[in-house]
Design an enzyme around this catalytic site. Structure first.
Site, PDB file in Angstrom:
ATOM      1  N   ARG A   1     -10.517 -11.410   1.753  1.00 45.67           N
ATOM      2  CA  ARG A   1     -11.389 -12.431   1.145  1.00 45.67           C
ATOM      3  C   ARG A   1     -10.732 -13.813   1.170  1.00 45.67           C
ATOM      4  O   ARG A   1     -11.431 -14.826   1.195  1.00 45.67           O
ATOM      5  CB  ARG A   1     -11.761 -11.985  -0.275  1.00 45.67           C
ATOM      6  CG  ARG A   1     -10.572 -11.775  -1.182  1.00 45.67           C
ATOM      7  CD  ARG A   1     -10.923 -10.974  -2.436  1.00 45.67           C
ATOM      8  NE  ARG A   1     -11.122  -9.549  -2.135  1.00 45.67           N
ATOM      9  CZ  ARG A   1     -11.425  -8.623  -3.041  1.00 45.67           C
ATOM     10  NH1 ARG A   1     -11.579  -8.951  -4.309  1.00 45.67           N
ATOM     11  NH2 ARG A   1     -11.584  -7.364  -2.698  1.00 45.67           N
TER      12      ARG A   1
ATOM     13  N   LYS B   1       0.835  -1.195   0.000  1.00 46.51           N
ATOM     14  CA  LYS B   1       0.000   0.000   0.000  1.00 46.51           C
ATOM     15  C   LYS B   1       0.872   1.248   0.000  1.00 46.51           C
ATOM     16  O   LYS B   1       2.014   1.204   0.467  1.00 46.51           O
ATOM     17  CB  LYS B   1      -0.848   0.028   1.281  1.00 46.51           C
ATOM     18  CG  LYS B   1      -1.964  -0.983   1.338  1.00 46.51           C
ATOM     19  CD  LYS B   1      -2.761  -0.826   2.628  1.00 46.51           C
ATOM     20  CE  LYS B   1      -3.917  -1.821   2.682  1.00 46.51           C
ATOM     21  NZ  LYS B   1      -4.913  -1.635   1.627  1.00 46.51           N
TER      22      LYS B   1
HETATM   23  N1  BES Z   1      -8.084  -3.690   4.435  1.00 43.07           N
HETATM   24  C1  BES Z   1      -8.202  -3.226   3.096  1.00 43.07           C
HETATM   25  C2  BES Z   1      -9.461  -2.385   2.877  1.00 43.07           C
HETATM   26  C3  BES Z   1      -9.530  -1.087   3.621  1.00 43.07           C
HETATM   27  C4  BES Z   1      -8.820   0.007   3.194  1.00 43.07           C
HETATM   28  C5  BES Z   1     -10.346  -0.966   4.722  1.00 43.07           C
HETATM   29  C6  BES Z   1      -8.911   1.205   3.876  1.00 43.07           C
HETATM   30  C7  BES Z   1     -10.447   0.233   5.414  1.00 43.07           C
HETATM   31  C8  BES Z   1      -9.729   1.322   4.987  1.00 43.07           C
HETATM   32  C9  BES Z   1      -8.259  -4.406   2.132  1.00 43.07           C
HETATM   33  O1  BES Z   1      -7.505  -5.502   2.488  1.00 43.07           O
HETATM   34  C10 BES Z   1      -7.764  -3.927   0.819  1.00 43.07           C
HETATM   35  O2  BES Z   1      -6.596  -3.627   0.742  1.00 43.07           O
HETATM   36  N2  BES Z   1      -8.649  -3.883  -0.162  1.00 43.07           N
HETATM   37  C11 BES Z   1      -8.299  -3.465  -1.473  1.00 43.07           C
HETATM   38  C12 BES Z   1      -8.857  -4.488  -2.425  1.00 43.07           C
HETATM   39  C13 BES Z   1      -8.318  -4.372  -3.823  1.00 43.07           C
HETATM   40  C14 BES Z   1      -6.844  -4.696  -3.847  1.00 43.07           C
HETATM   41  C15 BES Z   1      -9.087  -5.320  -4.709  1.00 43.07           C
HETATM   42  C16 BES Z   1      -8.924  -2.095  -1.706  1.00 43.07           C
HETATM   43  O3  BES Z   1     -10.033  -1.843  -1.222  1.00 43.07           O
HETATM   44  O4  BES Z   1      -8.270  -1.264  -2.324  1.00 43.07           O
HETATM   45 MN    MN Z   2      -5.523  -5.364   1.849  1.00 40.99          MN
END
Ligand code: BES
Ligand code: MN
Ligand code: ZN
Length: 514
Positions: A368, A294
């Site tokens: 997931r 990230k």
């Molecule tokens: N934990 C994150 C989602 C998230 C981000 C929750 C910010 C709360 C605040 C999750 O694991 C994630 O990284 N999701 C990605 C999915 C994508 C890679 C398909 C997202 O939402 O960008």
């Molecule tokens: Mn994630």
């Protein structure tokens, strides 16, 4: 905190603070007029000055004149026509939260203005206000006090801070009502509120404090305290069982993953609704994204990626307090998603517990993966109905913001059952469709499916992915937006919100045996 219900008029109550809910524009006739008269006209003067407003959750602190209380606190509840259960809950929380940094040991709150309007009357209001006051007392600053080694003791040091006061006594003022019934309802509210605070205090703890094993140890302690069955699956056994998706996420960290499984009631035992309900919570103790790392901006918030796990662990404890022995499973797959030489690489193909081959195209779509294996495992333990809770996507907060949880479910009847519990719990959800037409976008070159497709419709696709890993009725609550707040609100501190805890508790209690 001592809970007391009195049927006296509000002007006869003794306390440090008397909270007065204002429904609609303040009208100084009837009992509010009498309160105004006894404050020496202070309330009407505040209203004339513009300090006492009808806008929801605005509040003012007034002097008490000849009343037997130290101060008067008004909390506005907004329009009578729009007064719902969530508003009443937040009025309670706002009353307590407003007292942050103030010296108050006893708080009395007059419930009549709310009970006159809300369906369910005094009992409903007593439960929700008591729960709100307990929830409103939580502050994450209490987790790491600097004068005390016991770093998780809530409220061990609050003097000189803006934290809400720890009350010795909460007095619910319900003139003319059945005090015993109101007391019983309020006690239930207190227990649900304490459970939400428990979820919040676990969720807010930092990743250097809570690893998967530390979370498992918290769960073991809770199991001992509430006489629950617990099984913590370590990596060797997870490998034997075939939890390929779960292990793929955890393998990049030196802090090994733990699949936490808790149960109240007997193995496979059905509840009064003929269900063996499983609640499953995402427990990513830190989500760096893994190799699909990230950006640095706000990465620190990803210690909150375990809120789902903390919530189901707290919820099964709350159910055990309110109706011991109610059949319920709680599963919390706990991992750290980290980059390293052992990490899963984008494009790695793994075999899920249900036998499907999954192409991990993005290691940041890790929730997931761990939830999929946890849901399959719940079914092997006899689950007939599943609800999962997860900070699954950023997309859900872009769509819905921080005040309403995005939810999926199939079949519709089960989703509706979950929403009946949600209404009782005073929590808001909005249903997102599981559109079959998008399934081909999740196809993999190699496996049965990939864990991440294009950004368009990614919120729906996250639900479609999860749907592949259960065969029984299932609902999915995406708390990516609602799980924690970046800013304080009038009713809550920053940080984890405890959202969905009450929904899960109500859903499980609907099946409690008499
Ligand atoms: N934990 C994150 C989602 C998230 C981000 C929750 C910010 C709360 C605040 C999750 O694991 C994630 O990284 N999701 C990605 C999915 C994508 C890679 C398909 C997202 O939402 O960008
Ligand atoms: Mn994630
Ligand atoms: Zn995540």
């Amino acid at each position: 905190m001592q809970l007391r219900v009195v049927t006296d008029q509000p002007w006869d109550v003794k306390a440090d603070v008397l909270a007065i809910p204002i429904v609609g524009e303040p009208a100084f006739d009837g009992p509010l007029g009498e309160l105004n008269r006894r404050t020496g006209g202070e309330l009407a003067a505040l209203a004339a000055f513009g300090e006492l407003r009808a806008k929801r959750f605005t509040s003012s602190i007034a002097s008490s004149g000849e009343l037997a209380v130290g101060r008067v606190l008004t909390v506005s509840a907004g329009d009578a026509a729009k007064l719902d259960r969530e508003t009443v809950l937040h009025v309670g929380a706002a009353a307590e939260h407003r007292l942050g940094g103030r010296h108050a040991r006893s708080l009395a709150i007059w419930l009549t203005p709310l009970a006159d309007v809300l369906d369910g009357g005094v009992e409903a209001v007593a439960e929700l206000v008591a729960r709100g006051i307990v929830e409103g007392s939580f502050d994450p600053k209490s987790l790491y006090p600097d004068d005390d080694a016991g770093h998780v003791t809530i409220g061990s040091s609050r003097s000189g801070t803006q934290m809400p006061p720890i009350l010795d006594e909460l007095i619910l003022v319900v003139p003319g009502a059945d005090a015993a019934a109101a007391h019983k309802a309020a006690e239930r509210g207190v227990i649900i509120g304490e459970g939400a605070n428990h979820a919040k205090s676990l969720s807010n703890r930092s990743a250097n404090d809570i690893s998967p094993e530390v979370l498992a140890q918290e769960a073991r302690d809770i199991a001992t305290r509430h006489d629950l069955w617990i099984d913590v699956i370590e990596p060797d056994r997870a490998r034997e069982l075939g939890m390929g998706m779960f292990l793929a996420v955890g393998q990049g960290s030196d802090n090994p993953p733990r699949m936490i499984v808790m149960r109240s009631g007997g193995e496979g035992e059905k509840d009064a609704l003929d269900r063996h309900l499983a609640i499953v919570g995402k427990g990513v103790c830190f989500d760096s994204g893994g190799i699909s790392i990230k950006p640095a901006d706000r990465m620190e918030e990803m210690k909150m990626d375990k809120i789902g796990a903390c919530t189901v662990i707290a919820a099964i404890a709350t159910v055990a307090r309110l109706a011991p022995g109610t059949p319920l499973l709680a599963l919390a797959p706990a991992v750290e998603n980290m980059p390293g030489s052992h990490s899963t690489r984008p494009g790695d193909v793994v075999k899920a517990l249900n036998g499907k081959w999954v192409d991990i195209t993005n290691t940041d779509a890790e929730g997931r993966l761990i939830l999929g294996d946890a849901m399959t495992y719940a079914e092997t333990l006899g689950a007939t109905h599943i609800v999962d809770v997860a900070t699954l996507t950023g997309a859900v907060s872009r769509a819905f913001g921080h005040l309403i949880t995005g939810a999926f479910g199939t079949p519709q009847g089960w989703y509706d059952d979950v929403m009946t519990a949600a209404d009782k719990a005073a929590e808001r959800y909005w249903q997102i469709p599981l559109l079959d037409d998008y399934v081909p976008d999740m196809e993999s070159w190699y496996g049965d499916l990939q864990n991440s497709g294009s950004a368009e419709g990614s919120l729906i696709k996250s639900g479609l992915f999860l749907r592949e890993f259960r065969t029984v009725p299932w609902a999915h609550l995406d708390i990516g937006g609602t799980g924690y707040f970046r800013k304080t609100t009038p009713w809550a501190a920053r940080g984890a919100t405890g959202v969905t805890h009450a929904t899960l508790v109500e859903l499980a209690l609907a099946g409690a045996k008499a």
